[in-house]
Design an enzyme around this catalytic site. Sequence first.
Site, PDB file in Angstrom:
ATOM      1  N   PRO A 233     -20.304  37.738  35.181  1.00 53.30           N
ATOM      2  CG  PRO A 233     -18.629  36.335  34.204  1.00 53.30           C
ATOM      3  CD  PRO A 233     -18.850  37.347  35.293  1.00 53.30           C
TER       4      PRO A 233
ATOM      5  CB  SER B 296     -10.804  34.584  38.394  1.00 57.31           C
ATOM      6  OG  SER B 296     -10.388  34.428  36.932  1.00 57.31           O
ATOM      7  CB  CYS B 297     -13.047  36.998  34.471  1.00 56.84           C
ATOM      8  SG  CYS B 297     -12.710  35.653  33.427  1.00 56.84           S
ATOM      9  CG  LEU B 298     -16.015  31.370  34.569  1.00 53.62           C
ATOM     10  CD1 LEU B 298     -17.565  32.218  34.034  1.00 53.62           C
ATOM     11  CD2 LEU B 298     -15.307  30.442  33.788  1.00 53.62           C
TER      12      LEU B 298
END
Lengths: 422, 103
Positions: free
Chosen positions: A357, B101-103
């Site tokens: 991200p 994790s995704c973050l």
Amino acid sequence: MKKTRQNYNQNLTIIGAGTAGIMLAHKLKHTGLSITIIDPAEHHFYQPGFLFIPFGKYSLKNLRRPISELLPKGVRHVKESVESIDFDGDSLKTNAGKTISYDTLVIATGTHVDHSMTPGLTDSGWKKDIFDFYTPDGAMALREKLDQFKKGKIVVQIMDMPIKCPVAPLEFAFLADDFFKNRGLRDNVQIEYVTSLSGAFTKPVASEKLGHILADKNIDVTADFYVEKVDSDNNKLICYDGREVTYDLLVTVPVNVGADFLKDLDITDELGFVEVNHHSLQSTEHSNVFAVGDAANLPTSKAGSTAHFEIDTLCENILRQLDGEPLEETFDGHANCFVELGQKKALLLDFNYETQPLEGTFPFAGFGPLKLLKPTRLNHLGKLAFRYIYWYLLLPGRNIPFIHAKMSLKGKKQPQNERVNE
Amino acid sequence: MNKTINGHDVDVDAEGYLTDMEQWNREIAQEIAKELDIDELTDKHWEVIDWLREQKSQGIELNIRKVGNSGVTDIKEFYQLFPGGPLKNASKIAGLNKPTSCL
């Protein structure tokens, strides 16, 4: 989907009427395929809403719809559960003894929490001091508990990865901070976030930009904590290395597993997730079997958006496999999610297998209007509005304007010192 | 980012995890282990490291439970071998990406 032929006459069986299963039925309804969807449930839930239930927002009624209303006409819904699959005979058996033959099988059974995987979790403290919010019942029970909670230590804790919606526990901690601030009780309530990972944020850019949020909100973090057992007589979590964390209220995210009937099959890993090619979604064991969404063992987030971005690749490959053509390997791990931060702000994340991200604008480069990885009010409104997008665009398999299956690097700010091939 | 470990030039991320598992060798592993205050890599350490690398080369995502079920070690011993954060430290020594994790 590139294929346009409408005279397929084979049988497609989808197990699971969750986000992925329903989307898939819509996407393939004009292909001529005879589609059967198997799911014992009466209702489909908008699961992102579960996060808000414990804080008194939404009711379960707001979040569910009968599956019969969500499926396209012509799709057969078998309200039974699958008991076994005969991969050599291309058929499966249901709990009611029905045998269903398929030409193509899609496993879309999602993931669920398994409390039995952690010793002590459901002992004397279960539903008294220990709750989860990943099930409708769990979220409702926690709502009642939080409403009465005036003082003490809340521990928000993750047993193991992977979990469905990996940011949800963090969002829970932020919303809990808000909840008790609004009630004037925050000084009496301590919040601790406990994770088996290396921290609340694990990706470099996110850690750097967002790491301060936890300290700002006075949320303690205990990392690298893998729970061996819960001592619910003494309200303690015990780590394999002997460390202990005490709690007055434990909000746990139990171990996530695949559907029960998948567990001991040779097509799944030890948590029951179907092993698939990460780019084509085809089972690594059987060419006419696919898995989609949370049920697949993909190294990306288990989330509805991921399932959505998988669908085009999946539809194309189902038809290619029936036509005897090589499959396309186009799924890139794309996920996109809003992260609620409390105080009516949220972040937006957009990432895939390769790209973490990053900051930037979405969906239009340089314009937005949404900002990536930045706390904004518009992202919060986006999160709330998404419920309508979900029911009216996403589930019926319609395109969401300007949102593409493949992640785009346009509008994303690259971290320094790292080269990325665009 | 570039880093020289024990005389070997390798690509690493901001936290020192190798970004290409093929650039790894046992000397590099030993040096990273020292940085993590593990003075000596025993046969058991190597067994775990080799298992992790084998899994990863097959495209399998790792988690602590899988290591516990590997037959190579159990989770308690895994924590003793790689104190602090066993999966992240063992991954780093094995030349693999950080478990995230995704973050």
